[in-house]
Structure formats: structure tokens, C-alpha cells
Motif scaffolding. Structure first.
Motif, PDB file in Angstrom:
ATOM      1  N   ALA A   1       2.072   2.496   2.559  1.00 56.27           N
ATOM      2  CA  ALA A   1       1.869   3.209   3.831  1.00 56.27           C
ATOM      3  C   ALA A   1       2.519   2.390   4.943  1.00 56.27           C
ATOM      4  CB  ALA A   1       0.377   3.332   4.112  1.00 56.27           C
TER       5      ALA A   1
ATOM      6  N   LEU B   1      -7.605   0.974   7.099  1.00 55.61           N
ATOM      7  CA  LEU B   1      -7.378  -0.329   6.463  1.00 55.61           C
ATOM      8  C   LEU B   1      -8.718  -1.066   6.535  1.00 55.61           C
ATOM      9  CD1 LEU B   1      -5.429  -2.476   5.307  1.00 55.61           C
ATOM     10  CD2 LEU B   1      -4.912  -3.140   7.673  1.00 55.61           C
TER      11      LEU B   1
ATOM     12  N   ARG C   1      -4.821  10.654   7.734  1.00 63.60           N
ATOM     13  CA  ARG C   1      -4.865   9.327   8.364  1.00 63.60           C
ATOM     14  C   ARG C   1      -5.329   8.295   7.341  1.00 63.60           C
ATOM     15  NH1 ARG C   1      -8.441   8.659  12.489  1.00 63.60           N
ATOM     16  NH2 ARG C   1      -9.762  10.355  11.742  1.00 63.60           N
ATOM     17  N   ARG C   2      -4.954   7.036   7.618  1.00 62.34           N
ATOM     18  CA  ARG C   2      -5.298   5.943   6.686  1.00 62.34           C
ATOM     19  C   ARG C   2      -6.185   4.912   7.373  1.00 62.34           C
ATOM     20  NH1 ARG C   2      -2.187   4.165   1.956  1.00 62.34           N
ATOM     21  NH2 ARG C   2      -0.886   5.900   1.330  1.00 62.34           N
TER      22      ARG C   2
ATOM     23  N   HIS D   1      -1.027   2.345   9.245  1.00 60.10           N
ATOM     24  CA  HIS D   1      -2.460   2.619   9.109  1.00 60.10           C
ATOM     25  C   HIS D   1      -2.961   2.991  10.503  1.00 60.10           C
ATOM     26  CE1 HIS D   1      -2.057   0.747   5.181  1.00 60.10           C
ATOM     27  NE2 HIS D   1      -3.199   1.313   4.863  1.00 60.10           N
ATOM     28  N   ASP D   2      -4.007   3.808  10.558  1.00 53.41           N
ATOM     29  CA  ASP D   2      -4.447   4.348  11.851  1.00 53.41           C
ATOM     30  C   ASP D   2      -5.670   3.643  12.423  1.00 53.41           C
ATOM     31  OD1 ASP D   2      -2.599   6.781  11.904  1.00 53.41           O
ATOM     32  OD2 ASP D   2      -3.531   6.910   9.914  1.00 53.41           O
TER      33      ASP D   2
ATOM     34  N   CYS E   1      -2.263   0.455  13.637  1.00 52.41           N
ATOM     35  CA  CYS E   1      -3.584   0.982  14.012  1.00 52.41           C
ATOM     36  C   CYS E   1      -3.709   1.120  15.525  1.00 52.41           C
ATOM     37  CB  CYS E   1      -4.687   0.049  13.510  1.00 52.41           C
ATOM     38  SG  CYS E   1      -4.818   0.009  11.714  1.00 52.41           S
TER      39      CYS E   1
ATOM     40  N   SER F   1      -6.687   0.224   1.316  1.00 50.73           N
ATOM     41  CA  SER F   1      -6.027   1.286   2.091  1.00 50.73           C
ATOM     42  C   SER F   1      -6.687   2.584   1.642  1.00 50.73           C
ATOM     43  CB  SER F   1      -4.528   1.311   1.777  1.00 50.73           C
ATOM     44  OG  SER F   1      -3.919   2.394   2.437  1.00 50.73           O
TER      45      SER F   1
ATOM     46  N   THR G   1       0.830  -1.227   0.000  1.00 46.63           N
ATOM     47  CA  THR G   1       0.000   0.000   0.000  1.00 46.63           C
ATOM     48  C   THR G   1       0.854   1.262   0.000  1.00 46.63           C
ATOM     49  OG1 THR G   1      -0.026   0.098   2.419  1.00 46.63           O
ATOM     50  CG2 THR G   1      -1.813  -1.146   1.341  1.00 46.63           C
TER      51      THR G   1
END
Ligand SMILES: Nc1nc2[nH]c(I)nc2c(=O)[nH]1
Length: 271
Positions: free
Chosen positions: A27, A87, A84-85, A30-31, A116, A76, A25
Motif C-alpha cells: 500500500a 496502520l 481506506r487502510r 495508509h490513511d 496518514c 496493514s 504492505t
């Protein structure tokens, strides 16, 4: 990798999975992770722009086995312009698939390994409160784990007080003040409850009956994730209404509620 091989460390597999997700992704963190249950599938669309997709089959510990209505890809997603991301998993593993408990909670462990801090667990379920028409989303306040199982292995006496994070439930109610809360009862399934089991669940203080979520929530707490659980009542539990359950009714109630559920999740995730 065989997650259920006793010599396999499931947390090590989750770290590998998170590495593949980061790589695929772009990234490295992820958050917030979302597990989408029946009726919640479309939610990802409204959260933000999908920046990458990864096939579950390509990620260690996940299985490609497409379950009806699930997509085998995780997404994503950029959460608005917050940086912020999210998932968003494309499928969920249920205990009744007989793959063991580790695969059921692998997505939660992977989300934690991916950085996360929060997991949103959604599901479709039966309602014990006749006021909740099929298509009604209900916040999970607490659960009764009647599956007889646990994702925790060994003498790890995890405290489950406030397992369903009060702050997140407050945010959800700010997004949709009409949301009710209830106690979710997890049965192992795959059969639906008998009317007697539904009466038992009600006597025990349950409001919702399902076949998922509580084990994932326990695993989330074990690694320190905040948890928001939301059920979509897709049918009245057996015996609550005088009609037998039909899976078609369940699926169509999920479809009908898709828009409200997607807007609710997008509103919560964007906060
Ligand atoms: N246990 C249980 N799980 C469910 N999932 C859905 I959708 N509806 C139900 C239900 O009535 N009982």
C-alpha cells in the motif's frame, strides 16, 4: 540507523520507514494510524482484514525489543469496505525505556510519512475520578505534559490549541455516547505517582495519569496530523483508592475491557 545520533534527521528516517512499510504492505498510502496501549491490543482484529504484517525490527527506526504484552509486528488493515487502510502498530516506545524522545514519536512521524492524516493514540492509565471504574475508556480532551520533555527540536513554536481534534472526539461520542472526557497528565515514569503527586495532578486540573501519549500528540501536531486520544482507566491512581497499585490488577482490567475497547475503536475507524 541511530535515531538519537544528532547527525541523523528523524524525519528522513521516518520517510525511509514509510518506504519499507509501503513496499512490504503493497500500500503506497495508509490513511489512519493506531498506537495501541495497555488494554487496547485486540482492537486491530475488529477494524477489518489484516492484509499484511511487518516486523518492527525490519522497519528503520523501530526496535524489535518486545515489551511485555506488545507484539513486534505492525499490521496493514483494510477498514471495512471503505478502501481506506489502517496502520496498526504492534508496540509503543516509552520515554522511560531511556532510548531518547525521537524513538517515542517515530511511529507518529512514520505514519505521517506513510500518508496518514489521523493518528489514534491509546493508552492505559490511572484515573483520578472514582466514578471511572477500572476498565473505563475516557476520551482525552487536553493534556498536561509533566515529562519535562518535548519531541520538537529547535525554534519551532507549534500551537497546540485543539490538539485533540474536536471533530474526532465528536465522532467517538457518536459511537459511544457514554464516553467521558478528561485531561491526561503525562509523567515520565516508570514509577507510579506518589499520592501527593496524584493530588498535585488533580489540583492542576488533571483527570488521568500516565506515562505516554502527550509527546506523541505534540509530534503529530508538528506534522499536521489530526489526533484522537483515548485512555483506558486500568486502575485508580495512587491514593485515590486506599489500596496500593498492583500491576496484575492493571493487566486484568485491561483484559476485561478489551472487547468494549475493540468495538469502540472499530466503530470510530470505520466512520
Ligand atoms: N503514571 C501512571 N501510568 C499508568 N499506567 C497505568 I496502565 N496506570 C498508571 C498510573 O496509575 N500512573
Amino acid at each position: 540507523i541511530d535515531l538519537n545520533d544528532p547527525t541523523t534527521d528523524p524525519f528522513e528516517v521516518a520517510r525511509h520507514a514509510a518506504g519499507v512499510i509501503a513496499e512490504r504492505t503493497g500500500a503506497d498510502r495508509h490513511d489512519i494510524a493506531l498506537v495501541l496501549g495497555s488494554g487496547w491490543r485486540e482492537a486491530g482484529e475488529l477494524i477489518g482484514e489484516t492484509l499484511a504484517t511487518v516486523d518492527h525490527a525490519d522497519v528503520p527506526g523501530f526496535h524489535a525489543g518486545a515489551v511485555a504484552g506488545h507484539s513486534g509486528t505492525m499490521r496493514s488493515i483494510a477498514i471495512g469496505d471503505t478502501g481506506r487502510r489502517a496502520l496498526v502498530y504492534g508496540t509503543r516506545t516509552h520515554v522511560y525505556e531511556g532510548r531518547g524522545v525521537r524513538p517515542v514519536v517515530h511511529a507518529v512521524r512514520t505514519a505521517h510519512a506513510a500518508g496518514c492524516t489521523t493518528v489514534v493514540l491509546t493508552n492505559g492509565c490511572g484515573g483520578l475520578n472514582p466514578a471511572w471504574e477500572p476498565g473505563t475508556p475516557v476520551l482525552i480532551r487536553d493534556h498536561l505534559n509533566l515529562s519535562g520533555l518535548s519531541p520538537i527540536e529547535g525554534a519551532d513554536f507549534v500551537d497546540l490549541t485543539d490538539l485533540y481534534t474536536p471533530r474526532l472526539r465528536q465522532v467517538a461520542r457518536e459511537v459511544d455516547p457514554s464516553l467521558d472526557e478528561g485531561v491526561y497528565v503525562q509523567f515520565r515514569g516508570p514509577q507510579y505517582e506518589t499520592p501527593a503527586e496524584v493530588r498535585m495532578a488533580k489540583i492542576l486540573g488533571g483527570d488521568l495519569v500516565g506515562m505516554s501519549t502527550s509527546l506523541e500528540a505534540i509530534a503529530a501536531r508538528q506534522v499536521g496530523l489530526d489526533v484522537l486520544g483515548i485512555s483506558l482507566v486500568t486502575n485508580l491512581a495512587a491514593g485515590i483508592s486506599d489500596r496500593p497499585l498492583s500491576h496484575e490488577e492493571v493487566l486484568e482490567a485491561g483484559q476485561a475491557a478489551a472487547g468494549r475497547c475493540a468495538r469502540l475503536l472499530a466503530g470510530i475507524v470505520g466512520r
